[in-house]
Design an enzyme around this catalytic site. Sequence first.
Site, PDB file in Angstrom:
ATOM      1  N   HIS A 198      -9.246  -3.727  10.173  1.00  0.00           N
ATOM      2  CA  HIS A 198      -9.244  -3.527   8.722  1.00  0.00           C
ATOM      3  C   HIS A 198      -9.737  -4.764   7.975  1.00  0.00           C
ATOM      4  CE1 HIS A 198      -7.789   0.386   7.632  1.00  0.00           C
ATOM      5  NE2 HIS A 198      -6.605   0.287   8.199  1.00  0.00           N
TER       6      HIS A 198
ATOM      7  N   GLU B 259      -9.779   4.172   6.370  1.00  0.00           N
ATOM      8  CA  GLU B 259      -8.931   4.659   7.457  1.00  0.00           C
ATOM      9  C   GLU B 259      -9.712   5.418   8.527  1.00  0.00           C
ATOM     10  OE1 GLU B 259      -6.349   3.335   7.940  1.00  0.00           O
ATOM     11  OE2 GLU B 259      -5.576   2.659   6.017  1.00  0.00           O
TER      12      GLU B 259
ATOM     13  N   GLU C 164       0.849  -1.186   0.000  1.00  0.00           N
ATOM     14  CA  GLU C 164       0.000   0.000   0.000  1.00  0.00           C
ATOM     15  C   GLU C 164       0.888   1.241   0.000  1.00  0.00           C
ATOM     16  OE1 GLU C 164      -2.843   0.348   3.184  1.00  0.00           O
ATOM     17  OE2 GLU C 164      -3.780   2.080   2.258  1.00  0.00           O
TER      18      GLU C 164
ATOM     19  N   HIS D 272      -6.357  -1.887  15.298  1.00  0.00           N
ATOM     20  CA  HIS D 272      -6.618  -1.160  14.051  1.00  0.00           C
ATOM     21  C   HIS D 272      -6.404  -2.070  12.837  1.00  0.00           C
ATOM     22  CE1 HIS D 272      -6.581   2.542  11.495  1.00  0.00           C
ATOM     23  NE2 HIS D 272      -5.797   1.777  10.748  1.00  0.00           N
ATOM     24  N   GLU D 273      -5.251  -2.710  12.784  1.00  0.00           N
ATOM     25  CA  GLU D 273      -4.950  -3.547  11.611  1.00  0.00           C
ATOM     26  C   GLU D 273      -5.913  -4.730  11.546  1.00  0.00           C
ATOM     27  OE1 GLU D 273      -3.145  -1.994   9.658  1.00  0.00           O
ATOM     28  OE2 GLU D 273      -2.220  -0.651  11.122  1.00  0.00           O
TER      29      GLU D 273
ATOM     30  N   ALA E 185       2.080  -0.034  10.651  1.00  0.00           N
ATOM     31  CA  ALA E 185       1.780  -1.431  10.366  1.00  0.00           C
ATOM     32  C   ALA E 185       0.933  -1.493   9.112  1.00  0.00           C
ATOM     33  CB  ALA E 185       1.010  -2.065  11.525  1.00  0.00           C
ATOM     34  N   MET E 186       0.689  -2.721   8.643  1.00  0.00           N
ATOM     35  CA  MET E 186      -0.039  -2.872   7.378  1.00  0.00           C
ATOM     36  C   MET E 186      -0.970  -4.074   7.455  1.00  0.00           C
ATOM     37  SD  MET E 186      -0.614  -1.750   4.381  1.00  0.00           S
ATOM     38  CE  MET E 186      -1.919  -2.549   3.464  1.00  0.00           C
ATOM     39  N   GLU E 187      -2.207  -3.839   7.012  1.00  0.00           N
ATOM     40  CA  GLU E 187      -3.293  -4.792   7.225  1.00  0.00           C
ATOM     41  C   GLU E 187      -3.423  -5.872   6.155  1.00  0.00           C
ATOM     42  OE1 GLU E 187      -3.739  -1.475   6.386  1.00  0.00           O
ATOM     43  OE2 GLU E 187      -5.426  -1.224   5.013  1.00  0.00           O
ATOM     44  N   ASN E 188      -2.350  -6.261   5.466  1.00  0.00           N
ATOM     45  CA  ASN E 188      -2.429  -7.293   4.426  1.00  0.00           C
ATOM     46  C   ASN E 188      -3.323  -8.452   4.867  1.00  0.00           C
ATOM     47  OD1 ASN E 188      -0.062  -5.907   3.217  1.00  0.00           O
ATOM     48  ND2 ASN E 188       0.933  -6.772   5.026  1.00  0.00           N
TER      49      ASN E 188
HETATM   50  N1  B3K Z   1      -2.959   1.062   5.652  1.00  0.00           N
HETATM   51  C1  B3K Z   1      -1.653   1.227   6.234  1.00  0.00           C
HETATM   52  C2  B3K Z   1      -0.969   2.471   5.836  1.00  0.00           C
HETATM   53  C3  B3K Z   1      -0.329   2.417   4.494  1.00  0.00           C
HETATM   54  C4  B3K Z   1       0.461   3.666   4.239  1.00  0.00           C
HETATM   55  C5  B3K Z   1       0.974   3.715   2.841  1.00  0.00           C
HETATM   56  N2  B3K Z   1       1.838   4.847   2.630  1.00  0.00           N
HETATM   57  C6  B3K Z   1      -1.719   1.159   7.720  1.00  0.00           C
HETATM   58  C7  B3K Z   1      -3.002   1.509   8.340  1.00  0.00           C
HETATM   59  O1  B3K Z   1      -3.510   2.602   8.253  1.00  0.00           O
HETATM   60  O2  B3K Z   1      -3.578   0.658   8.943  1.00  0.00           O
HETATM   61 ZN    ZN Z   2      -5.458   1.893   8.766  1.00  0.00          ZN
END
Ligand code: B3K
Ligand code: ZN
Length: 882
Positions: free
Chosen positions: A307, A326, A127, A303-304, A268-271
């Site tokens: 998502h 978000e 992302e 939060h993650e 962090a990232m919600e993959n």
């Molecule tokens: N969705 C990611 C953020 C990605 C940022 C890209 N530059 C984390 C979050 O908001 O949960």
């Molecule tokens: Zn987020």
Amino acid sequence: MRTETANPVRLSDYRPSAYAIDTVDLHVALDEADTLVTATLALRRRDGTPSGAPLRLDGDELVLVQLALDGVPLPGDAYATDPDGLVLHAPPEDPFRLTIVTRLDPAANTKLMGLYRSSGTWCTQCEAEGFRRITYFLDRPDVLAVYTVRMEAPKALAPVLLSNGNRVEAGDLPDGRHYAVWHDPWPKPSYLFALVAGDLAARIDGFTTASGRPVELGIYVEHGNETRIDYAMDALKRSMRWDEEVFGREYDLDVFNIVAVSDFNMGAMENKGLNVFNDKYVLADPDVATDTDYAGIEAVIAHEYFHNWTGNRITCRDWFQLCLKEGLTVFRDQEFTSDMRSRPVKRIADVRTLRSHQFPEDGGPLAHPVRPEVYKEINNFYTATVYEKGAEVIRMLKTLVGDDAFRAGMDLYFDRHDGDAATMEDFVACFAEASGRDLSAFMHWYSQAGTPTVEIAEAYDPSARTYRLTFTQTVPPTPGQPVKQPAVIPVRFGLVGSNGADMTYASVSGAEVRDDVIALTETRHEVVFTGVSERPVPSLFRGFSAPVKPQIALTPSDLTFLMRHDGDPFNRWQAASTLAMTMLVAGSEAARSGVTPRIDPAYLDALDETIADGTLDPAFRALMLAVPGENDVAREIGENVDPDAIATAHRTLRAAIGARLETTLAHIVSEASEAGDVAYTPDAAGAGRRSLVNAALDLLAATGRMEVLEAVERRFDLATNMTDRVAALSMLVHRNAPGAEAALGRFHDRFGSVPLVVDKWLAVQATAPDPSTLDRVRGLTRHPSFSFRNPNRTRSLIGSFANLNPTQFARPDGAGFDFVADVVLLLDGTNPQVAARIVTSFRSWRSYEARRRAKAEAALKRIAGKPTLSRDVSDIVERALA
Ligand code: B3K
Ligand code: ZN
């Protein structure tokens, strides 16, 4: 032709893609030296696309090895590549498979976008537009595909192989290699793709969903950090349960994995099924993590995880809709924390963050709507406006439609849009339907930038027993938006009577009032209450019911009255804050003219009474003690700002509080030390107690008394947890205590090998309000514990200096600005995203007094003048200078 992708990108230009991708088969062969990615995409023309229409795929810094159509390698003239992608000139009419082989060098990827290495682990961040750094693709959130990923790697280097979804196969290969195949049954956009391969330690646990589905939970960390996973695992389980109970959302795969890496551009990232985290938001034990760290871990894990429904199952149609996932997910994590901890304390903390991060953005050259309409670099729109104001907008929606209709609207949204790439209109329509209300005017919150001001005049007529509140709102002009429509503003209120309780009234007219909420919809409303027996003290915007700046001329005695009696804890705190702010603004003026500022004794009396009230939550009392920060005062002053004068006013007020409340504060401190060593627990109660004691000590230290600093030094040495230790260290360093240098040395000797603790050591030094700080920060950039390659280290040293040290960043000689500009130019070549984030610390440059303003402008222009500036940084500096 370089590109067909317009830049800037505009919301009004949105069109669905000409082709769809139904499945993605990814074969990733990882090696020390290089990595070969073979992507097979099942493509088909969408309805309405003329047959033979060219197919354009996004790409970024890719090396193409081979391209094949339905298994047959394509001749060079069948396609063309350019720096932004690849065009297949004449795709077949019927569905077809495109196989793309690309060669990557993850070790050379310093941007930390796409596939890269972090301390020897291969990991990804896609992302917003990182997938195009792995293979050519329709890298946009409205292209949803089912992914199957086969990864291969040397077993010794990467015994752990993870990707999205469920693992369906694994095995050994010749030459010490092995493989794993992961399949994710849920169609997803490319930004949610992830893979991780490395030699990692794991904690495996389990969770059974409400409907009885067993889920395997895994948290993976670098070896040596195994003992710091428990809290994150517990937070994950609590998040999963809470989402079932409060939003009716269950998890939907057999496994949920989290990997903590040390080099990460964001939190962090919600993959899907494989969250990748900055290790700062996973690793904790009392010896290395503060209460703030624990709270951060709990919130980011939640939060993650949240998502998974708000972002993954329902994603965004395009990046303009970023707040769809978000803002909503921040709202959800705020609610989670409120339920886990204290609701009023969480609300006050969130509003402080909103004011310190979002208000300056909204009031400066980088202002943009919650849903922007144009961007040059989407990564620059992961802002406080999209996240925090986006969450406030959802909160207002809930306040306006009420709890039941809000829940019904959410259920409808999940029901109707599961599997969709949706828009804000889709979302809001669900609440309009569930509540039966027309919410079209509410949409202005998404399209208009700027923080509205609401002026309130009051009048009580004792003979008619009426009370009148006149509300006048103004939404200020912002870049590109000179004229604004009135916003829909919910005002939660109470009319506080002289006995301290909310008064009743007979009727109300002039605006829609439901329960205790007035809905302002026009520029001006005159709201008249009848049957009001005495002049009430108005308590407006309770719980901060709208992200606006209320302006009401309450007298100091009204405010001290609210400090003592308001039934709404937020407004009790707000009354104290308002009084302190008035003194700080006046104090800063006084400091400029060399006059001693006046501190209102009635404020100090009311504060003392509140702090001494042992029935109140210690965390709440700690917040009452926290006067507005220097940056808050600068924002309130708005123009011709002199950070040194503000710092003087700030010091003076805090010293006055420390002196007047000495008995109460000293009692709090001694009571805590008499209670002795209570075992550390990272929960809200323990954290609240510690925050009160540390706030009390800090105010006592503000009086400058040597014996306080000696006590702080003892506390530093005897601390049994990182919260108290780092609080004491910061007091010593920021007050230039005689023992400060030695304490810094002892701290580094003990924790120098724990990078996340080194971050605290760097930040404490970078935020010291002392003229020597700039040199010290420069020196620290060469310290072996520091590296510009690591975003956490960079943010701790440079980000803290630029954002949290107002007098030294904005030195009148411009040296602070110049230093930060040098860093931005340096980082621009290696990690433009981090560089762009740092440059936003200049966002309020126009509000400085003339001398500093000129220095800041020169620094920005010097950055803008670099010939090869990244799009990330040039976008920010251009907007800042416009
Ligand atoms: N969705 C990611 C953020 C990605 C940022 C890209 N530059 C984390 C979050 O908001 O949960
Ligand atoms: Zn987020």
